[in-house]
Write an enzyme that holds these catalytic residues in place. Structure first.
Site, PDB file in Angstrom:
ATOM      1  N   GLU A  34       0.843  -1.195   0.000  1.00  0.00           N
ATOM      2  CA  GLU A  34       0.000   0.000   0.000  1.00  0.00           C
ATOM      3  C   GLU A  34       0.882   1.250   0.000  1.00  0.00           C
ATOM      4  O   GLU A  34       0.605   2.232  -0.694  1.00  0.00           O
ATOM      5  CB  GLU A  34      -0.873  -0.025   1.267  1.00  0.00           C
ATOM      6  CG  GLU A  34      -2.060   0.898   1.218  1.00  0.00           C
ATOM      7  CD  GLU A  34      -2.865   0.861   2.511  1.00  0.00           C
ATOM      8  OE1 GLU A  34      -3.585   1.816   2.769  1.00  0.00           O
ATOM      9  OE2 GLU A  34      -2.737  -0.133   3.276  1.00  0.00           O
ATOM     10  N   ASP A  83       3.885   1.560  -1.249  1.00  0.00           N
ATOM     11  CA  ASP A  83       4.463   1.752  -2.583  1.00  0.00           C
ATOM     12  C   ASP A  83       3.442   2.314  -3.560  1.00  0.00           C
ATOM     13  O   ASP A  83       3.745   3.193  -4.362  1.00  0.00           O
ATOM     14  CB  ASP A  83       5.017   0.421  -3.119  1.00  0.00           C
ATOM     15  CG  ASP A  83       6.233   0.001  -2.319  1.00  0.00           C
ATOM     16  OD1 ASP A  83       6.829   0.876  -1.664  1.00  0.00           O
ATOM     17  OD2 ASP A  83       6.572  -1.196  -2.326  1.00  0.00           O
ATOM     18  N   SER A  94      -2.723  27.590  36.008  1.00  0.00           N
ATOM     19  CA  SER A  94      -2.844  26.458  36.923  1.00  0.00           C
ATOM     20  C   SER A  94      -4.193  26.569  37.646  1.00  0.00           C
ATOM     21  O   SER A  94      -5.031  27.390  37.277  1.00  0.00           O
ATOM     22  CB  SER A  94      -1.668  26.419  37.890  1.00  0.00           C
ATOM     23  OG  SER A  94      -1.746  27.519  38.732  1.00  0.00           O
ATOM     24  N   GLU A 111     -13.998  15.884  37.846  1.00  0.00           N
ATOM     25  CA  GLU A 111     -13.069  15.050  37.073  1.00  0.00           C
ATOM     26  C   GLU A 111     -11.932  14.625  37.977  1.00  0.00           C
ATOM     27  O   GLU A 111     -11.688  15.251  38.996  1.00  0.00           O
ATOM     28  CB  GLU A 111     -12.442  15.872  35.933  1.00  0.00           C
ATOM     29  CG  GLU A 111     -13.419  16.398  34.949  1.00  0.00           C
ATOM     30  CD  GLU A 111     -12.779  17.391  33.978  1.00  0.00           C
ATOM     31  OE1 GLU A 111     -11.547  17.508  33.955  1.00  0.00           O
ATOM     32  OE2 GLU A 111     -13.547  18.037  33.266  1.00  0.00           O
ATOM     33  N   LYS A 138      -8.091  14.482  38.946  1.00  0.00           N
ATOM     34  CA  LYS A 138      -6.933  15.338  38.694  1.00  0.00           C
ATOM     35  C   LYS A 138      -5.744  14.423  38.450  1.00  0.00           C
ATOM     36  O   LYS A 138      -5.258  13.751  39.369  1.00  0.00           O
ATOM     37  CB  LYS A 138      -6.674  16.255  39.892  1.00  0.00           C
ATOM     38  CG  LYS A 138      -5.566  17.255  39.645  1.00  0.00           C
ATOM     39  CD  LYS A 138      -5.525  18.275  40.770  1.00  0.00           C
ATOM     40  CE  LYS A 138      -4.548  19.393  40.479  1.00  0.00           C
ATOM     41  NZ  LYS A 138      -3.214  18.956  40.166  1.00  0.00           N
ATOM     42  N   ASP A 181      -2.027  13.245  37.723  1.00  0.00           N
ATOM     43  CA  ASP A 181      -0.774  13.776  38.227  1.00  0.00           C
ATOM     44  C   ASP A 181       0.357  13.504  37.235  1.00  0.00           C
ATOM     45  O   ASP A 181       1.165  12.608  37.404  1.00  0.00           O
ATOM     46  CB  ASP A 181      -0.468  13.120  39.582  1.00  0.00           C
ATOM     47  CG  ASP A 181       0.640  13.842  40.310  1.00  0.00           C
ATOM     48  OD1 ASP A 181       1.016  14.945  39.869  1.00  0.00           O
ATOM     49  OD2 ASP A 181       1.133  13.302  41.312  1.00  0.00           O
ATOM     50  N   ARG A 189       3.679  22.920  28.990  1.00  0.00           N
ATOM     51  CA  ARG A 189       3.214  24.126  29.646  1.00  0.00           C
ATOM     52  C   ARG A 189       4.288  25.211  29.619  1.00  0.00           C
ATOM     53  O   ARG A 189       3.992  26.397  29.499  1.00  0.00           O
ATOM     54  CB  ARG A 189       2.872  23.746  31.077  1.00  0.00           C
ATOM     55  CG  ARG A 189       2.343  24.817  31.909  1.00  0.00           C
ATOM     56  CD  ARG A 189       2.312  24.284  33.335  1.00  0.00           C
ATOM     57  NE  ARG A 189       2.372  25.376  34.246  1.00  0.00           N
ATOM     58  CZ  ARG A 189       1.313  25.925  34.785  1.00  0.00           C
ATOM     59  NH1 ARG A 189       0.136  25.434  34.510  1.00  0.00           N
ATOM     60  NH2 ARG A 189       1.430  26.934  35.586  1.00  0.00           N
ATOM     61  N   LYS A 198     -15.219  21.841  37.818  1.00  0.00           N
ATOM     62  CA  LYS A 198     -15.331  22.890  36.799  1.00  0.00           C
ATOM     63  C   LYS A 198     -16.787  23.277  36.613  1.00  0.00           C
ATOM     64  O   LYS A 198     -17.660  22.403  36.581  1.00  0.00           O
ATOM     65  CB  LYS A 198     -14.794  22.388  35.453  1.00  0.00           C
ATOM     66  CG  LYS A 198     -13.331  22.040  35.464  1.00  0.00           C
ATOM     67  CD  LYS A 198     -12.882  21.414  34.141  1.00  0.00           C
ATOM     68  CE  LYS A 198     -11.431  21.002  34.256  1.00  0.00           C
ATOM     69  NZ  LYS A 198     -10.990  20.166  33.143  1.00  0.00           N
ATOM     70  N   CYS A 205      32.677  -1.579  54.506  1.00  0.00           N
ATOM     71  CA  CYS A 205      31.742  -2.117  53.524  1.00  0.00           C
ATOM     72  C   CYS A 205      31.009  -3.308  54.142  1.00  0.00           C
ATOM     73  O   CYS A 205      31.644  -4.242  54.628  1.00  0.00           O
ATOM     74  CB  CYS A 205      32.475  -2.556  52.263  1.00  0.00           C
ATOM     75  SG  CYS A 205      31.393  -3.402  51.101  1.00  0.00           S
ATOM     76  N   CYS A 224      32.161  -6.614  52.025  1.00  0.00           N
ATOM     77  CA  CYS A 224      33.511  -7.178  51.957  1.00  0.00           C
ATOM     78  C   CYS A 224      34.413  -6.667  53.075  1.00  0.00           C
ATOM     79  O   CYS A 224      35.562  -7.086  53.177  1.00  0.00           O
ATOM     80  CB  CYS A 224      34.137  -6.889  50.601  1.00  0.00           C
ATOM     81  SG  CYS A 224      34.564  -5.164  50.374  1.00  0.00           S
ATOM     82  N   CYS A 235      32.663   1.821  48.462  1.00  0.00           N
ATOM     83  CA  CYS A 235      33.607   0.751  48.772  1.00  0.00           C
ATOM     84  C   CYS A 235      34.632   0.712  47.637  1.00  0.00           C
ATOM     85  O   CYS A 235      34.260   0.543  46.483  1.00  0.00           O
ATOM     86  CB  CYS A 235      32.871  -0.581  48.865  1.00  0.00           C
ATOM     87  SG  CYS A 235      34.014  -1.981  48.838  1.00  0.00           S
TER      88      CYS A 235
END
Ligand code: IVH
Length: 690
Positions: free
Chosen positions: A41, A43, A98, A124, A126, A128, A147, A299, A428, A431, A446
């Site tokens: 398709e 081509d 905002s 609605e 919100k 995050d 934003r 809103k 450590c 070890c 370490c």
């Protein structure tokens, strides 16, 4: 436009549409690896486009898909640019404001009191994540702006196009000529956890929460990587002139009909009681959602009323957010233990009396480093606050006063608490080696690289990982097993593994043994840049390794590079350069490299072009803005070809800024304040031809 061009329009329009469609397919094929059209398709459409272009020579365009091969690089045109570098800054048509926050029924009641009596309120979730503004022109997605500072944002449309639920084109008669849909870009929990797991394995810093992960992802320059990470978007606000519908709710339903991803959780409410019931329901139910939410948005439904209410300087008066309280629990800090990573960094871990938080049992939390523990002044036995806001990794945010401190209040002379602050370990835990703290770093480390088990195993895990040598079948568990059995001590041992040694291990039959060997064999053709990354030299990540490998196309040339020479590579500062020099001065590394070379690994790559002049020798150049004569990539190559260094951000070390059109105001301010000169495109070209 005269009558004739009107009559010609259908075929000319078809030509334009074909260009767009084929460009879109190129993008899906080359960048997203997800074509939605068969080759045949494609081509056929290409032939049709060629025929139309022959018919209308006045419509010749060098950017047409007939004039270039599909590419995952600088494809520009038809709003489908995969520029590969930077983002275009675009002024928002309507500022991105905002929302005012509220935290209680009382605050919601107060907001409702200021609204006309009897208003309908849409509730609605919100989300995050990060806000995004999608621009549709004649039904085609042309821009996707972040934003930014609210007035102007970055056009990240190439990255947004990797999100399957965002339509590229709306095939309907009734879409307005221009409209904007705003929403939130999110990384679903599942993807976020998988990404962090991967980063943990690679010892890359973890994302604290899905919002940070989404933000980091959206700003990536490689849409293929963005596609792989799996962002999603939820849309919640339609803007523009002469749009259908008289209410917000109607508009969102229309957007849903047009194919946009609109949450099913939107609801029209008629009273504060209804709103509070919605909040109560979602405060629990949100834990079952695939994405992070941190509250509810209310809103005013009626658009005429919205307009009437208008805006304050920062927020609409017709909307308000209600934030869910962050989940917090007090629990006992039982013990502080330590984890040693691939590079020897010792991370303190809080072991807690298990508590329930956001539906999961929490018993461990990272304490990051010594300074973090000191800043909270915590020690085992304290009652600490554990929080899980949008974060998946629980955080310790503080502690309750200790009994002795309470009694100090009564007898201020007591010095008890001063006497017993927490001491970070100096050995450590794995070890026993004495830890070192590099000046300027917060981490204790370490130094026993070759003898500390998690460092040995971690280096091997990194070496075989997907972005490095990509050896399938050698997972962390198998590496641990082979290490225990004495088969693996370092990365070079991988290439000495024998079928019978592997197959002799429990859980591993001949078939999986052969799989592992096949993976090892295949890794011998992994290109030099990835081999360099796989070596695990400190701070040499994937991108840096690529840049180094471009400059030093053989390991022999890299081995003799000096700190100064390395520093002239983009992204390589003195610390990374020192790490590279130190790596090659360690004899045990040289032995390993020798074995890897003999095993047949790629230690040579394609050479970067040698500088053609030294017109910019010793100069560090920052590129900013858009250009007319060459692409940014070409300018980058020109800087390097003339002996200069290209840097991403302006600093005292910048020699000058190659400033195109629309240079970002922040960059301009910074250059001015540091007294860094700006050079135009023309001046620059003149300078390098001298
Ligand atoms: S409406 C002019 N609706 O919250 C009002 N925003 O804290 C435009 N957000 O910047 C925003 N979910 O990024 C709206 N359902 C939703 C939302 C939402 C998340 C984000 C948005 C906004 C931020 C404000």
């Amino acid at each position: 436009m005269d009558l004739f061009s009107e009559i010609e329009n259908p075929e000319r329009e078809e030509l334009r549409a074909l260009r767009r469609e084929l460009e879109e397919q190129n993008y899906k094929y080359y960048v997203l690896n997800a074509p939605t059209m068969s080759d045949r398709e494609f081509d056929e459409k290409m032939h049709r486009l060629q025929a139309l272009e022959a018919q209308f020579p006045d419509m010749f365009d060098p950017k047409s898909p007939t004039q270039h091969v599909g590419s995952d690089l600088a494809v520009k045109g038809y709003g489908l640019s995969v520029t590969g570098k930077g983002f275009e800054t675009v002024k928002h048509k309507y500022p991105m404001l905002s929302l005012a926050n509220s935290y209680s029924r009382e605050e919601i009641e107060e907001w409702v009191r200021k609204l006309p009596a009897g208003v309908e309120i849409v509730c609605e979730l919100k989300y995050d994540g990060l806000s995004i503004s999608l621009w549709y022109e004649k039904g085609v997605l042309v821009k996707a702006l972040t934003r930014g500072d609210g007035q102007q944002g970055d056009n990240v449309v190439d990255n947004i196009k990797t999100i399957p639920s965002v339509p590229w084109k709306i095939e309907r008669e009734d879409v307005p000529d221009w409209f904007e849909l705003r929403g939130e870009v999110l990384l679903p929990w599942e993807r976020f956890e998988a990404l962090n797991k991967e980063r943990e394995e690679q010892e890359e810093p973890l994302f604290a929460n899905p919002r940070n992960a989404a933000s980091g992802t959206l700003k990536l320059q490689d849409p293929r990587e963005v596609a792989r990470r799996g962002l999603d978007a939820y849309l919640y606000y339609m803007l523009g002139e002469n749009l259908p519908g008289k209410t917000h709710f109607e508009r969102l339903n229309t957007a849903r009909e047009w194919g946009f991803h609109i949450s099913d959780a939107i609801k029209v409410c008629h009273s504060v009681d209804e709103v509070m019931a919605y909040i109560a329901y979602w405060d629990t139910e949100r834990k079952n959602l695939p994405v992070a939410t941190d509250g509810i948005v209310l809103k005013v439904n009626n658009l005429a009323q919205q307009e009437e209410l208008g805006y304050t300087a920062k927020t609409p008066r017709w909307a308000i957010a209600y934030k869910f309280p962050a989940e917090k629990q007090l629990t006992l800090l039982r013990e502080i233990t330590y984890q040693v990573g691939r590079t020897g960094v010792v991370t303190p871990v809080a072991n807690l009396e298990p508590v329930q938080l956001s539906g999961t049992m929490v018993q461990r939390a990272t304490l990051h480093n010594e300074d973090f523990i000191k800043s909270l002044d915590i020690r085992p036995g304290d009652m600490v606050w554990v929080e899980k806001g949008g974060e998946i990794i629980p955080k310790i945010t503080g502690r309750e006063k200790r009994e002795e401190e309470l009694s100090t209040l009564n007898s201020p002379t007591s010095l008890n608490s001063k006497l017993s602050t927490f001491n970070f370990t100096n050995k450590c835990p794995e070890c026993g080696a004495e830890l070192v703290r590099i000046p300027g770093e917060a981490a204790w480390r370490c130094p026993n690289e070759a003898g500390c088990p998690p460092q040995i195993k971690g280096k091997i895990e990194h070496f075989v990982s997907r972005k490095a040598m990509n050896i399938d079948g050698l997972g962390a568990e198998t590496i641990d097993l082979f290490y225990q059995k004495g088969l693996l001590h370092n990365i070079a041992d991988i290439y000495d593994l024998k079928l019978e040694d592997i197959a002799a291990q429990e859980r591993l039959g001949e078939k999986s043994a052969q799989n592992i060997l096949d993976g090892i064999e295949a890794s011998k053709s992994v290109p030099w840049a990835r081999v360099l990354f796989a070596l695990g030299i400190r701070m040499v990540g994937e991108t840096t390794a690529k840049k180094i490998a471009r400059r030093y196309n053989t390991i022999d040339s890299l081995q003799w590079a000096t700190t100064e020479q390395l520093c002239s590579i983009e992204d390589v500062g003195p610390q990374i350069a020192d790490n590279i020099v130190a790596y090659f001065s360690d004899m045990s590394n040289m032995e390993i490299l020798d074995r890897l070379r003999r095993a047949g690994l790629q230690m040579e790559g394609e050479a970067a072009p040698e500088p053609t002049s030294d017109a910019l020798a010793g100069q560090t150049v920052v590129i900013s803005g858009t250009f007319s004569q060459h692409s940014r990539d070409e300018y980058k190559a020109l800087i390097e070809a003339n002996g200069g260094k290209n840097a991403g951000s302006i600093s005292k070390k910048t020699s000058f800024v190659l400033a195109g059109e629309n240079m970002g105001p922040e960059k301009r301010k910074k250059a001015e304040s540091l007294g860094i000169p700006l050079m135009s495109e023309e001046e620059f070209l003149e300078r390098i031809t001298l």
